[in-house]
Design an enzyme around this catalytic site. Structure first.
Site, PDB file in Angstrom:
ATOM      1  N   THR A 177       0.797  -1.282   0.094  1.00 40.62           N
ATOM      2  CA  THR A 177       0.018  -0.188  -0.186  1.00 40.62           C
ATOM      3  C   THR A 177       0.915   1.329   0.072  1.00 40.62           C
ATOM      4  O   THR A 177       1.979   1.248   0.681  1.00 40.62           O
ATOM      5  CB  THR A 177      -0.777   0.175   1.117  1.00 40.62           C
ATOM      6  OG1 THR A 177      -0.013   0.086   2.492  1.00 40.62           O
ATOM      7  CG2 THR A 177      -1.816  -1.228   1.617  1.00 40.62           C
ATOM      8  N   GLU A 320      -5.480  -3.907   0.099  1.00 36.07           N
ATOM      9  CA  GLU A 320      -5.804  -4.981   1.253  1.00 36.07           C
ATOM     10  C   GLU A 320      -6.898  -6.033   0.886  1.00 36.07           C
ATOM     11  O   GLU A 320      -7.222  -7.039   1.543  1.00 36.07           O
ATOM     12  CB  GLU A 320      -6.033  -4.544   2.314  1.00 36.07           C
ATOM     13  CG  GLU A 320      -5.033  -3.795   3.342  1.00 36.07           C
ATOM     14  CD  GLU A 320      -4.676  -2.442   2.983  1.00 36.07           C
ATOM     15  OE1 GLU A 320      -5.162  -1.906   1.747  1.00 36.07           O
ATOM     16  OE2 GLU A 320      -4.103  -1.689   3.631  1.00 36.07           O
ATOM     17  N   LYS A 430     -15.206  15.797  13.009  1.00 33.46           N
ATOM     18  CA  LYS A 430     -16.340  15.742  14.270  1.00 33.46           C
ATOM     19  C   LYS A 430     -16.454  16.979  14.951  1.00 33.46           C
ATOM     20  O   LYS A 430     -15.529  17.534  15.659  1.00 33.46           O
ATOM     21  CB  LYS A 430     -15.754  14.636  15.445  1.00 33.46           C
ATOM     22  CG  LYS A 430     -16.833  14.525  16.430  1.00 33.46           C
ATOM     23  CD  LYS A 430     -16.376  13.056  17.185  1.00 33.46           C
ATOM     24  CE  LYS A 430     -17.528  12.504  17.922  1.00 33.46           C
ATOM     25  NZ  LYS A 430     -17.375  11.682  18.605  1.00 33.46           N
ATOM     26  N   TRP A 435     -21.035  14.227  13.160  1.00 28.45           N
ATOM     27  CA  TRP A 435     -19.802  13.939  12.003  1.00 28.45           C
ATOM     28  C   TRP A 435     -19.984  14.673  10.693  1.00 28.45           C
ATOM     29  O   TRP A 435     -21.071  14.743  10.393  1.00 28.45           O
ATOM     30  CB  TRP A 435     -19.687  12.477  11.904  1.00 28.45           C
ATOM     31  CG  TRP A 435     -19.365  11.517  12.916  1.00 28.45           C
ATOM     32  CD1 TRP A 435     -20.001  10.723  13.800  1.00 28.45           C
ATOM     33  CD2 TRP A 435     -18.032  11.339  13.419  1.00 28.45           C
ATOM     34  NE1 TRP A 435     -19.493  10.237  14.713  1.00 28.45           N
ATOM     35  CE2 TRP A 435     -17.911  10.469  14.435  1.00 28.45           C
ATOM     36  CE3 TRP A 435     -16.556  11.797  12.842  1.00 28.45           C
ATOM     37  CZ2 TRP A 435     -17.022   9.870  15.324  1.00 28.45           C
ATOM     38  CZ3 TRP A 435     -15.746  11.455  13.636  1.00 28.45           C
ATOM     39  CH2 TRP A 435     -15.841  10.729  14.808  1.00 28.45           C
TER      40      TRP A 435
HETATM   41  P1  ADP Z   1      -3.467   3.138  -1.778  1.00 32.56           P
HETATM   42  O1  ADP Z   1      -3.794   2.848  -0.120  1.00 32.56           O
HETATM   43  O2  ADP Z   1      -2.095   2.511  -2.268  1.00 32.56           O
HETATM   44  O3  ADP Z   1      -3.534   4.943  -2.222  1.00 32.56           O
HETATM   45  P2  ADP Z   1      -5.441   1.515  -2.641  1.00 32.56           P
HETATM   46  O4  ADP Z   1      -5.928   1.389  -3.931  1.00 32.56           O
HETATM   47  O5  ADP Z   1      -5.495   0.426  -1.773  1.00 32.56           O
HETATM   48  O6  ADP Z   1      -4.302   2.455  -2.861  1.00 32.56           O
HETATM   49  O7  ADP Z   1      -6.533   2.666  -2.094  1.00 32.56           O
HETATM   50  C1  ADP Z   1      -7.610   2.351  -1.430  1.00 32.56           C
HETATM   51  C2  ADP Z   1      -8.606   3.374  -0.994  1.00 32.56           C
HETATM   52  O8  ADP Z   1      -8.819   4.176  -2.046  1.00 32.56           O
HETATM   53  C3  ADP Z   1      -9.790   3.010  -0.337  1.00 32.56           C
HETATM   54  O9  ADP Z   1      -9.740   2.562   0.987  1.00 32.56           O
HETATM   55  C4  ADP Z   1     -10.735   4.172  -0.465  1.00 32.56           C
HETATM   56  O10 ADP Z   1     -10.555   5.276   0.441  1.00 32.56           O
HETATM   57  C5  ADP Z   1     -10.546   4.775  -1.724  1.00 32.56           C
HETATM   58  N1  ADP Z   1     -11.298   4.264  -3.050  1.00 32.56           N
HETATM   59  C6  ADP Z   1     -11.238   2.908  -3.726  1.00 32.56           C
HETATM   60  N2  ADP Z   1     -12.387   3.088  -4.715  1.00 32.56           N
HETATM   61  C7  ADP Z   1     -12.936   4.157  -4.360  1.00 32.56           C
HETATM   62  C8  ADP Z   1     -14.108   4.618  -5.037  1.00 32.56           C
HETATM   63  N3  ADP Z   1     -14.938   3.975  -5.873  1.00 32.56           N
HETATM   64  N4  ADP Z   1     -14.588   5.644  -4.375  1.00 32.56           N
HETATM   65  C9  ADP Z   1     -14.032   6.416  -3.338  1.00 32.56           C
HETATM   66  N5  ADP Z   1     -12.912   5.987  -2.726  1.00 32.56           N
HETATM   67  C10 ADP Z   1     -12.517   4.906  -3.326  1.00 32.56           C
END
Ligand code: ADP
Length: 532
Positions: A177, A320, A430, A435
């Site tokens: 990640t 993940e 918050k 929220w």
């Molecule tokens: P990195 O953590 O390496 O930036 P990831 O692909 O694992 O890359 O990122 C995942 C995160 O991206 C998710 O937890 C979410 O916050 C965001 N995400 C992924 N797809 C969407 C989506 N369709 N809409 C909004 N947020 C998204």
């Protein structure tokens, strides 16, 4: 007594064997960085993967060893996905956009033994070579000047090789990640989890592949296993069109020339494509389906693609989660919905594919499960066979005692199962015990014609704990006052959500994967004070 069916270990090698046997002649096209094009097919990919597996063994690579790739999308990278898994190795797809210290950390942490790379990334290799302490062999996917070339390397083998066998739960790939805090973390995918994830991707409610699909994935093969497309595509025997460059003009031409039906990428890819078509005064290509994810797909994008006759599959997931968690597509009430309602629904993140379960829990105590009422927003948790249990080399599991993984996202689950993401747990604001979604404020602000980009952060407040502050980058040549932005937002969000301040900035910091880095923004404004 056990059931009496045949034994069939869930290994990735079944996928490439099937593709070569049942769809052997389906083309795999690559448009290379130098403008040249090559064509192979699933049979060719398998033959090369066998040779690569032999070549790795000849280098002394053994089962469980990590082999890294630093590469864009192309057929040789695809060969590596199957060649490494086929000899029992673990492919570590390295994201070339990571910062130098992250690149140093992940390659050393993964203890990569071989580095396969595109010539375009030679400058990264030159810079990192000294720092990567475990890499013993460098192989260049193109005709290498500094290293042996991939074609020569595998060309020395005859391909007479039996896939290495083992347990279903053996690892086959590792992705890190990008890590908004601390060091990147490694997520190790298994043969079994990868195979099941790919099967899930095939569903009509996900990628909706058929044997006639032609897919040009823009989502990089170095990020989150390219959403599992190279595996799901092999299972369905689709034609792949790869481009080693992400230039919209090149992509556009390929989409037309190769009869592409499906594509997949993050929203910025489509944005660049829209801009290209507008500049050239040409139509969008006649795509059947576009899978969009990685960050929220904006409404205008969905509208424009849908008007183009393209089905928009808005997907949510993370490294993940292998990464597919939810995918949007037509629901049972689809035909009764107006165009606007269809866009509304598509702007949400879709429904869980078979195999994963979702729930939301209260942000206040992180345990009370919330109803799926389309209103209650809470911390999004997930579990399933392709969801992480523990990070690579970590001493503790990444899941709670009940087996749920906390995604760090905040969302609402609707009665029909549709997920609507509203924020990240680290970013939700918050205020006076209630929220506020920073993402909703940002999205609303981005609707203003003078706003190029907006980021909303909760700033400490003497009375309300936190209050939203909106940071805005103006579009070039545009002028706008803070008050105008607040007025613009006033009929779009609840009154008590309106930001206490709007600050104009020249730029907003981003992570290596292009997402807004609120951590860096907060650091930049560490001394920021709001008055009571
Ligand atoms: P990195 O953590 O390496 O930036 P990831 O692909 O694992 O890359 O990122 C995942 C995160 O991206 C998710 O937890 C979410 O916050 C965001 N995400 C992924 N797809 C969407 C989506 N369709 N809409 C909004 N947020 C998204």
């Amino acid at each position: 007594m056990l059931g009496q069916m045949q034994e069939w270990t869930m290994r990735i090698t079944h996928v490439i064997d099937h593709a070569a046997r049942e769809a052997g002649d389906r083309e795999i096209v690559t448009r290379w960085a130098d403008g040249s094009e090559t064509r192979t097919d699933w049979k060719g990919i398998r033959t090369d993967a066998l040779k690569m597996a032999q070549a790795l063994q000849a280098l002394g690579i053994r089962k469980g060893d990590r082999v890294a790739s630093l590469a864009m999308n192309h057929s040789r990278h695809l060969v590596s996905w199957y060649g490494v898994a086929g000899m029992g190795g673990v492919l570590h797809t390295v994201n070339p956009r990571l910062f130098e210290d992250q690149l140093e950390y992940i390659v050393n942490h993964a203890e990569d033994k071989v580095m396969l790379y595109d010539a375009a990334f030679q400058p990264i290799i030159d810079k990192m070579r000294e720092k990567w302490t475990t890499v013993e062999h460098y192989i260049c996917y193109d005709s290498g000047e500094q290293s042996q070339s991939f074609e020569d390397w595998i060309g020395a083998q005859d391909g007479d090789f039996e896939w290495v066998t083992g347990a279903e739960t053996d690892p086959c790939m590792i992705c890190y990640t990008s890590g908004t805090t601390g060091n990147p973390k490694g997520v190790q995918y298994e043969h079994r989890s990868t195979l099941m994830h790919a099967l899930a991707g095939l569903q009509p409610a996900a990628f909706n592949f058929s044997a006639s699909s032609v897919m040009l994935p823009v989502v990089p093969m170095f990020h989150a296993a390219s959403w599992g497309l190279p595996y799901a595509g092999a299972m369905a025997g689709i034609k792949f069109v790869f481009s080693a460059v992400n230039d919209p003009a090149v992509l556009h031409q390929l989409l037309i020339d190769e009869g592409v039906t499906d594509s997949a990428g993050v929203p910025t890819v489509w944005l660049a494509h829209f801009q290209y078509c507008d500049k050239e005064g040409i139509d969008l290509p006649p795509l059947k389906a576009a899978t969009i994810g990685g960050s929220a797909c904006p409404r205008f994008m969905i509208e424009r693609l849908m008007k183009n006759g393209t089905r928009v599959q808005h997907a949510w997931g993370m490294t993940e989660t292998s990464p597919i968690g939810t995918v949007g597509g037509p629901t049972w009430d689809w035909d009764q919905l107006s165009f606007e309602e269809k866009v509304d629904k598509t702007a949400m993140q879709g429904r869980p594919v078979f195999g994963v379960e979702l729930r939301t829990v209260s942000l206040d105590d992180m345990v009370t499960e919330l109803p799926r009422d389309g209103e209650s927003s809470g911390a999004l948790q997930i579990r399933g066979p392709w969801i992480i249990k523990r990070y690579f080399k970590a001493e503790q599991d990444a899941v709670g005692n009940d087996g749920w993984f906390d995604t760090g996202d905040v969302g609402i689950i609707h009665p029909d199962g549709t997920l609507q993401l509203t924020d990240r747990t680290k970013d939700v604001i918050k205020s006076g015990g209630e929220w506020i979604s920073s993402v909703e404020l940002e999205n609303a602000a981005c609707g203003h014609p003078a706003v190029a980009e907006a980021a909303c952060v909760g700033m400490p407040h003497p009375k309300w704990d936190e209050r939203p502050v909106l940071f805005v980058v103006k579009k070039e040549g545009q002028e706008v006052e803070a008050e105008t932005i607040v007025n613009f937002l006033s009929d779009k969000v609840a009154k008590w959500w309106l930001p206490d301040a709007v600050e104009f900035v020249d730029d907003i910091p981003h992570t290596a994967t292009g997402k807004i880095s609120k951590k860096d923004l907060r650091d930049r404004f560490a001394d920021y004070k709001l008055e009571a």
